[in-house]
Enzyme design. Structure first.
Site, PDB file in Angstrom:
ATOM      1  N   CYS A 111     -27.916   3.461  -7.104  1.00 52.77           N
ATOM      2  CA  CYS A 111     -27.120   2.376  -6.850  1.00 52.77           C
ATOM      3  C   CYS A 111     -27.720   1.089  -6.683  1.00 52.77           C
ATOM      4  O   CYS A 111     -27.209  -0.118  -6.944  1.00 52.77           O
ATOM      5  CB  CYS A 111     -26.280   2.703  -5.474  1.00 52.77           C
ATOM      6  SG  CYS A 111     -25.110   1.319  -4.816  1.00 52.77           S
ATOM      7  N   CYS A 112     -28.835   0.849  -5.904  1.00 52.75           N
ATOM      8  CA  CYS A 112     -29.461  -0.231  -5.643  1.00 52.75           C
ATOM      9  C   CYS A 112     -30.396  -0.709  -7.262  1.00 52.75           C
ATOM     10  O   CYS A 112     -30.366  -1.834  -7.206  1.00 52.75           O
ATOM     11  CB  CYS A 112     -30.746  -0.085  -4.695  1.00 52.75           C
ATOM     12  SG  CYS A 112     -30.279  -0.355  -3.123  1.00 52.75           S
ATOM     13  N   CYS A 194     -26.005  -4.731   2.343  1.00 54.39           N
ATOM     14  CA  CYS A 194     -24.347  -4.079   1.772  1.00 54.39           C
ATOM     15  C   CYS A 194     -23.782  -3.663   3.181  1.00 54.39           C
ATOM     16  O   CYS A 194     -24.301  -2.779   3.913  1.00 54.39           O
ATOM     17  CB  CYS A 194     -24.649  -3.208   1.009  1.00 54.39           C
ATOM     18  SG  CYS A 194     -25.238  -3.809  -0.666  1.00 54.39           S
ATOM     19  N   CYS A 220     -34.989  -1.351  -1.100  1.00 53.44           N
ATOM     20  CA  CYS A 220     -33.965  -1.388  -2.304  1.00 53.44           C
ATOM     21  C   CYS A 220     -34.529  -1.252  -3.474  1.00 53.44           C
ATOM     22  O   CYS A 220     -33.813  -0.910  -4.364  1.00 53.44           O
ATOM     23  CB  CYS A 220     -32.785  -2.663  -2.200  1.00 53.44           C
ATOM     24  SG  CYS A 220     -33.949  -3.963  -2.260  1.00 53.44           S
TER      25      CYS A 220
HETATM   26  S1  SF4 Z   1     -27.852  -1.638  -0.580  1.00 51.64           S
HETATM   27 FE1  SF4 Z   1     -26.069  -1.897  -1.501  1.00 51.64          FE
HETATM   28  S2  SF4 Z   1     -26.559  -1.535  -3.636  1.00 51.64           S
HETATM   29 FE2  SF4 Z   1     -28.158  -0.744  -2.389  1.00 51.64          FE
HETATM   30  S3  SF4 Z   1     -27.371   1.653  -2.044  1.00 51.64           S
HETATM   31 FE3  SF4 Z   1     -26.687   0.194  -0.390  1.00 51.64          FE
HETATM   32  S4  SF4 Z   1     -24.717  -0.203  -1.082  1.00 51.64           S
HETATM   33 FE4  SF4 Z   1     -25.883   0.479  -2.802  1.00 51.64          FE
END
Ligand code: SF4
Length: 224
Positions: A111-112, A194, A220
């Site tokens: 995701c990151c 986030c 991240c």
């Molecule tokens: S920080 Fe944002 S981009 Fe990273 S895993 Fe969490 S929701 Fe996803």
């Protein structure tokens, strides 16, 4: 490992220059970077605060500033970005993930990767240096952050003018310069990422205890 061919100086020279810039202070480090790289430098900012934006735009008001819109930010963060954009007339680039990100749930490293790492990589194409607001006190994984480094992954310089700053230094600068403050700070969000992976900090907790609180994730991937 960085080589002399990559950066025009060997690692000892790079470390010595980093130490000198740290001694001269954040503004000097920014000035060095912008004198050397001009428009081939960009600042990546999380907009938890706008200290690095304030410092950098004093040196170059037209500096490109990059904000990684993951699609999962708090509405208050997006509102703060717009407030800072308007205040400084920022040359702001806002990145967005591509469609492939939708397949990956919040909290996973992919995701990151899709929402932050790859969009930043694309935003920095053609640049020779990027500036950040990283501080050594942000996390144990950042405790050795130098003011100036060679980013081997992106093959460009990485400048961290605030590396030696403490949280108190940030608070003092905000107060001394009457800077706008992210609206969630007053609600106990002392480290803001986030929305799905950030919670307010409870009394007595580490200021960063609210980030990825239910997992062992601490970075991240932008700075590793
Ligand atoms: S920080 Fe944002 S981009 Fe990273 S895993 Fe969490 S929701 Fe996803």
């Amino acid at each position: 490992m960085a080589t002399a061919g990559d950066i025009g100086m060997d690692t000892a020279e790079l470390a010595a220059l980093s130490a000198r810039l740290e001694q001269e202070g954040a503004a000097a480090a920014i000035r060095w970077a912008l004198d050397r790289f001009g428009s081939a430098a960009a600042l990546a900012c999380s907009f938890q605060d706008c200290v690095i934006v304030d410092l950098a735009t004093r040196v170059d008001p037209g500096l490109e500033v990059v904000f990684l819109d993951t699609g999962f930010h708090f509405p208050e963060t997006l509102q703060f970005v717009e407030e800072v954009r308007a205040r400084y007339h920022l040359n702001l680039t806002v990145t967005h993930p591509d469609a492939s990100a939708a397949a990956w749930p919040c909290g996973t490293s992919e995701c990151c990767q899709r929402r932050k790492v790859e969009p930043l990589f694309r935003a920095l194409q053609g640049k020779e240096a990027w500036l950040t607001g990283l501080k050594r006190c942000d996390a144990s994984t950042r405790s050795n952050t130098p003011v100036l480094a060679w980013d081997q992954t992106r093959r460009m310089f990485k400048v961290n003018p605030l590396a030696a700053w403490s949280d108190d230094d940030i608070t003092r600068y905000i107060s001394d310069h009457d800077l706008p403050v992210h609206p969630l700070i007053a609600k106990g969000y002392l480290s803001i990422g986030c929305a799905p992976t950030t919670r307010p900090v409870r009394a007595g907790e580490d200021p960063r205890a609210g980030r990825w609180a239910d997992s062992d994730k601490t970075e991240c991937g932008l700075h590793t």
